[in-house]
Design a protein around this motif. Sequence first.
Motif, PDB file in Angstrom:
ATOM      1  N   PHE A 297      36.216 -13.808 -49.814  1.00 45.44           N
ATOM      2  CA  PHE A 297      35.023 -12.829 -50.340  1.00 45.44           C
ATOM      3  C   PHE A 297      35.546 -11.653 -51.306  1.00 45.44           C
ATOM      4  O   PHE A 297      36.552 -10.941 -50.524  1.00 45.44           O
ATOM      5  CB  PHE A 297      33.907 -12.498 -49.086  1.00 45.44           C
ATOM      6  N   PHE A 298      35.056 -11.290 -52.343  1.00 43.52           N
ATOM      7  CA  PHE A 298      35.359 -10.149 -52.994  1.00 43.52           C
ATOM      8  C   PHE A 298      34.169  -9.333 -53.370  1.00 43.52           C
ATOM      9  O   PHE A 298      33.202  -9.858 -53.619  1.00 43.52           O
ATOM     10  CB  PHE A 298      36.020 -10.297 -54.213  1.00 43.52           C
ATOM     11  N   LEU A 299      34.328  -7.881 -52.923  1.00 41.19           N
ATOM     12  CA  LEU A 299      33.243  -7.031 -53.287  1.00 41.19           C
ATOM     13  C   LEU A 299      33.862  -5.827 -54.222  1.00 41.19           C
ATOM     14  O   LEU A 299      34.712  -5.301 -53.837  1.00 41.19           O
ATOM     15  CB  LEU A 299      32.608  -6.431 -51.904  1.00 41.19           C
ATOM     16  N   ASN A 300      33.105  -5.710 -55.338  1.00 39.25           N
ATOM     17  CA  ASN A 300      33.707  -4.767 -56.342  1.00 39.25           C
ATOM     18  C   ASN A 300      35.179  -4.952 -56.560  1.00 39.25           C
ATOM     19  O   ASN A 300      35.828  -4.046 -56.767  1.00 39.25           O
ATOM     20  CB  ASN A 300      33.436  -3.291 -55.847  1.00 39.25           C
ATOM     21  N   GLY A 301      35.579  -6.044 -56.451  1.00 34.83           N
ATOM     22  CA  GLY A 301      37.002  -6.556 -57.015  1.00 34.83           C
ATOM     23  C   GLY A 301      37.847  -6.369 -56.010  1.00 34.83           C
ATOM     24  O   GLY A 301      39.123  -6.735 -56.340  1.00 34.83           O
ATOM     25  N   GLU A 302      37.338  -6.039 -54.774  1.00 33.05           N
ATOM     26  CA  GLU A 302      38.469  -6.054 -53.566  1.00 33.05           C
ATOM     27  C   GLU A 302      38.136  -6.969 -52.472  1.00 33.05           C
ATOM     28  O   GLU A 302      37.069  -7.095 -52.323  1.00 33.05           O
ATOM     29  CB  GLU A 302      38.477  -4.653 -53.052  1.00 33.05           C
ATOM     30  N   ARG A 303      39.227  -7.744 -52.035  1.00 28.54           N
ATOM     31  CA  ARG A 303      38.655  -8.687 -50.869  1.00 28.54           C
ATOM     32  C   ARG A 303      38.269  -7.724 -49.753  1.00 28.54           C
ATOM     33  O   ARG A 303      38.815  -6.768 -49.227  1.00 28.54           O
ATOM     34  CB  ARG A 303      40.101  -9.371 -50.452  1.00 28.54           C
ATOM     35  N   LEU A 304      37.233  -8.441 -49.121  1.00 26.59           N
ATOM     36  CA  LEU A 304      36.691  -7.826 -47.860  1.00 26.59           C
ATOM     37  C   LEU A 304      36.484  -9.021 -47.105  1.00 26.59           C
ATOM     38  O   LEU A 304      35.860 -10.005 -47.240  1.00 26.59           O
ATOM     39  CB  LEU A 304      35.189  -7.285 -48.370  1.00 26.59           C
ATOM     40  N   ASP A 305      36.955  -8.954 -45.846  1.00 23.62           N
ATOM     41  CA  ASP A 305      36.924  -9.858 -44.640  1.00 23.62           C
ATOM     42  C   ASP A 305      35.599  -9.844 -44.096  1.00 23.62           C
ATOM     43  O   ASP A 305      35.294  -8.820 -43.249  1.00 23.62           O
ATOM     44  CB  ASP A 305      38.194  -9.738 -43.912  1.00 23.62           C
ATOM     45  N   LEU A 306      35.039 -10.599 -44.066  1.00 25.31           N
ATOM     46  CA  LEU A 306      33.254 -10.407 -43.594  1.00 25.31           C
ATOM     47  C   LEU A 306      33.453 -10.733 -42.101  1.00 25.31           C
ATOM     48  O   LEU A 306      33.960 -11.692 -41.646  1.00 25.31           O
ATOM     49  CB  LEU A 306      32.569 -11.490 -44.207  1.00 25.31           C
ATOM     50  N   HIS A 307      32.792  -9.783 -41.368  1.00 18.14           N
ATOM     51  CA  HIS A 307      32.843  -9.914 -39.783  1.00 18.14           C
ATOM     52  C   HIS A 307      31.535  -9.583 -39.365  1.00 18.14           C
ATOM     53  O   HIS A 307      31.311  -8.273 -39.736  1.00 18.14           O
ATOM     54  CB  HIS A 307      33.822  -9.371 -38.915  1.00 18.14           C
ATOM     55  N   GLY A 308      30.620 -10.283 -38.776  1.00 16.48           N
ATOM     56  CA  GLY A 308      29.124  -9.999 -38.652  1.00 16.48           C
ATOM     57  C   GLY A 308      28.614 -10.681 -37.391  1.00 16.48           C
ATOM     58  O   GLY A 308      29.381 -11.254 -36.786  1.00 16.48           O
ATOM     59  N   ALA A 309      27.600 -10.336 -37.469  1.00 22.05           N
ATOM     60  CA  ALA A 309      26.742 -11.040 -36.207  1.00 22.05           C
ATOM     61  C   ALA A 309      25.209 -11.539 -36.543  1.00 22.05           C
ATOM     62  O   ALA A 309      24.763 -11.324 -37.759  1.00 22.05           O
ATOM     63  CB  ALA A 309      26.272  -9.907 -34.985  1.00 22.05           C
ATOM     64  N   ASN A 310      24.880 -12.655 -36.065  1.00 15.52           N
ATOM     65  CA  ASN A 310      23.521 -13.388 -36.323  1.00 15.52           C
ATOM     66  C   ASN A 310      22.452 -12.380 -35.363  1.00 15.52           C
ATOM     67  O   ASN A 310      22.910 -12.006 -34.271  1.00 15.52           O
ATOM     68  CB  ASN A 310      23.419 -14.648 -35.580  1.00 15.52           C
ATOM     69  N   VAL A 311      21.296 -12.059 -35.879  1.00  9.34           N
ATOM     70  CA  VAL A 311      20.474 -11.552 -35.344  1.00  9.34           C
ATOM     71  C   VAL A 311      18.898 -12.115 -35.486  1.00  9.34           C
ATOM     72  O   VAL A 311      18.479 -12.295 -36.523  1.00  9.34           O
ATOM     73  CB  VAL A 311      20.293  -9.805 -36.067  1.00  9.34           C
ATOM     74  N   HIS A 312      18.350 -12.157 -34.278  1.00  8.68           N
ATOM     75  CA  HIS A 312      16.921 -12.615 -34.255  1.00  8.68           C
ATOM     76  C   HIS A 312      15.999 -11.471 -34.157  1.00  8.68           C
ATOM     77  O   HIS A 312      16.541 -10.361 -33.683  1.00  8.68           O
ATOM     78  CB  HIS A 312      16.840 -13.509 -32.724  1.00  8.68           C
ATOM     79  N   GLN A 313      14.842 -11.631 -34.296  1.00  7.78           N
ATOM     80  CA  GLN A 313      13.840 -10.374 -34.410  1.00  7.78           C
ATOM     81  C   GLN A 313      13.235  -9.994 -33.130  1.00  7.78           C
ATOM     82  O   GLN A 313      12.708  -8.782 -33.199  1.00  7.78           O
ATOM     83  CB  GLN A 313      12.978 -10.696 -35.474  1.00  7.78           C
ATOM     84  N   ASN A 314      13.172 -10.975 -32.107  1.00 12.42           N
ATOM     85  CA  ASN A 314      12.267 -10.428 -30.908  1.00 12.42           C
ATOM     86  C   ASN A 314      13.179  -9.562 -29.941  1.00 12.42           C
ATOM     87  O   ASN A 314      14.514  -9.667 -29.996  1.00 12.42           O
ATOM     88  CB  ASN A 314      11.624 -11.712 -30.203  1.00 12.42           C
ATOM     89  N   ARG A 315      12.593  -8.777 -29.139  1.00 12.84           N
ATOM     90  CA  ARG A 315      13.254  -7.790 -28.224  1.00 12.84           C
ATOM     91  C   ARG A 315      12.091  -7.735 -26.909  1.00 12.84           C
ATOM     92  O   ARG A 315      11.065  -8.269 -26.615  1.00 12.84           O
ATOM     93  CB  ARG A 315      13.040  -6.685 -29.197  1.00 12.84           C
ATOM     94  N   GLY A 316      12.987  -7.279 -25.996  1.00 12.20           N
ATOM     95  CA  GLY A 316      12.533  -7.122 -24.661  1.00 12.20           C
ATOM     96  C   GLY A 316      11.084  -6.275 -24.850  1.00 12.20           C
ATOM     97  O   GLY A 316      10.938  -5.138 -25.446  1.00 12.20           O
ATOM     98  N   GLY A 317      10.117  -6.745 -24.136  1.00 13.79           N
ATOM     99  CA  GLY A 317       8.716  -6.230 -23.925  1.00 13.79           C
ATOM    100  C   GLY A 317       7.706  -6.617 -24.977  1.00 13.79           C
ATOM    101  O   GLY A 317       6.705  -7.065 -24.864  1.00 13.79           O
TER     102      GLY A 317
END
Length: 830
Positions: A297-317
């Motif tokens: 993956f490249f952003l603005n011409g530079e390679r960027l190694d994507l490292h992320g997380a999945n997120v669900h919307q629900n939460r405690g309470g």
Amino acid sequence: MRAAPASAARLLNTHVLRGTDRMIREQRFINDDWTFAYGEHPGAEGEPPSPDWYDVGLPHSFDLPDFREQRFYVGHGCYRRAVEVPPEWLGKWIALEFLGVFQIAEVYVNGRFVARHEGGYTPFTVDLSHVVNAGANDVFVRVDNIWNPRLAPRAGDFSFNGGIYRDVSLIVADKVRIDWYGIGVTTPQVDRERAEVNATVAIVNDEPHAVEVRVAGVIGDTSRPVARLEPVRRTVPAGATIEVELEGQIIQPRLWHPDHPHRYRLTASVTVDGQVRDTQATAFGARWYEFTADRGFFLNGERLDLHGANVHQNRGGWGDAGTRASIRRDVAMIKELGMNLIRGSHYPHHPYFAEECDRQGLLFWSELHFWGIGGEDVEGYWFASAYPIDEADEPEFEESLRRALREMIRTHRNHPSIITWSIGNEAFFSDDRVIGKAKALTTELVDLSHELDPTRPAAVGGAQRKGFDVLGDIAGYNGDGAELYLDPGIPSVVSEYHGVQGQGAGEYEVVWEHGVEVDYPWRSGKILWCAFHYKTIADGAGLQGLADYWRMPKRAYYWYREKLRGLAPPAFAEPGTAVALRLTSDAEMIPTDGTGDARLLVELVDEHGVRVVDDRAVRLTVVEGEGVFPSGRSITLSPENHSLRDGAGAMELRAYVPGTQRIRATADGLGAAELVLMAVGPRNEPRVRRLPPPAPSVTEPPTGQGEASLAAYRPVAVSSAEPLHGGGNATVTGSGAFWRAAGRDPGEWLAADLEFPYEISRVEVVFAEPPAHQWTVETSVDGRAFELLHRGEPETKARSASLQFPARTARRVRLSFPEKPIDVEEIRVY
């Protein structure tokens, strides 16, 4: 105690644009002062409001408080509110904006039906112009979250709580106006010297005659204009909507990037006969990017190694019904880790989520809810085939996804953080009889996304089975897809890899599976499953977060932060005896419009003020003011419901009435701790408020009725595998392909991951040839400790075995070979 960022606009609960002598447009939240009752209440929309209904604020969920119980209420709930309309609004466009209702909403005003919306994850508006009167108007909304075979999603690893669980606003604008989310901004050519800006502005004319409009735009950077878009004149027929194209450029643009997430603001206006009739603004960013098949993956011409997380919307309470402040905190927690990407699993998220990704600097994978879960494949609940098995259900189901894709792209298109429209997740968990139709629909949705937004690629998430990976521009491989598809020849990411499991603090170091620790140059990146614990219909699942349901970080959270940012972990709490409570808040002020809250943290501390692991329950109580927890004026945090861990617990407090809020924390044998906050907003008329009880009886899901193997198309872990004979072959039904170990030494194994704990009572094994050596079958609840189920001896004739046994809980089923490995064609679990 520190104040959270809060702007005046958030606290004032309204946004008004005025021309030189008149109001142009007004939009205000109306999250407060709703009443609610469980049940369908037929005919209630035409009757006077009942004093027996309960007082609630939005966002709201049917299931409050939510302590992550697997079961939840399935049925109807009704909401009601009075909306004041001043006489000067009559003759204008008056609408309600709903940002999310799960999953069918019927809206009535003054007893008249005005709209129905199907789909639980996308925004919509309801035009009230023709039904309101000057003064008080009764708004009645009937909601249901009943499983619908013709409405996506038909399945998924999540909870499907009903309710108006996102913000509601009232909008007033001119009859000649910019349409709702009517400004689309693209930057087709960008480099460091110049950014071309194209804006599409949709103009609505509700007048009974044609009008000539002048449409103009200005691009601003913080407090100064940086470019003007050449005005365009057009004639809009009576009762029509047209699109006007504006063009301009930014010289030496400040590029949007996770490290410097700069945004511009485009303000468009529509003028008739020299008078401004409407104006709207939208934020956007200048950047360019590319997914490649061989270089990542490249952003603005530079390679960027994507490292992320999945997120669900629900939460405690609060379950699904999070505030904008809670969204802001969730995004900040991912940013704090040093990650650069969030996958919105597995449905369109609140538009504010993408806005916060824009602002804080995180790339965003926005996903549609064409979603499967696998397993028993039972109709009547969210365990069903992702694609309908009844032909009569197909047209409406397919249209529900087309509609949702249009709504997702319409409301999210200007966010620079969004780098792909994903068509769904693991839709291959469709009945084999309709898999061709599921793939055809995926291809159609990919094409539709290109038509709606030619500037972004379309992804197919969870595409590791049945050939779904080649249907989009980007393949997202979940689980063992990371090792099954090495250098696949198409742009790809690991869209889910598993790192941690369990309710407790867990281990510090994370052990990755399926080789995701290797950063191949052709792979664009990897996305952890998942950031936070979540509530799900799958018993025993949803516990793979780096933080728990209440957003308390587990030890693995800090391991990631150290790995990605080089920051040492904090000192973890040790067992001890608490002598006091400490109560703090992340905010000093709470807006009363439902957009904000205060996250309260209570800790059990020793004589030195150091948190200790103490298992005493803590009760939080509002002793002054009208602040509310999801359970009302008080709530108990305890190890038993997993809301208090390692001597600490967190809970979000809201307030819909202004004034001082005094909160007290108490625990057996300890002195009370108190905290004073301020709720800020317009003063409401005082009245006695009735808070709702917990949800009524829940609907039990149908189980034990499916005929499908629980292992079918699930991830497979192996000790080794020859090329073209990967472990994934062993969970493909009837393919004839098989797993073969790379070595021939003792100790090779293959393990089918059911992904969720099930009660199982039968295992079938099909070998490629009659087994000539001993083999064993073992089961595991946690994927680590295995228990022997069966020891198989060499067989001269039969190449399959069927094992019946008393039911036992298992998440993984492992075949091991103590003498020499045997080729395995299929393993089935029931």
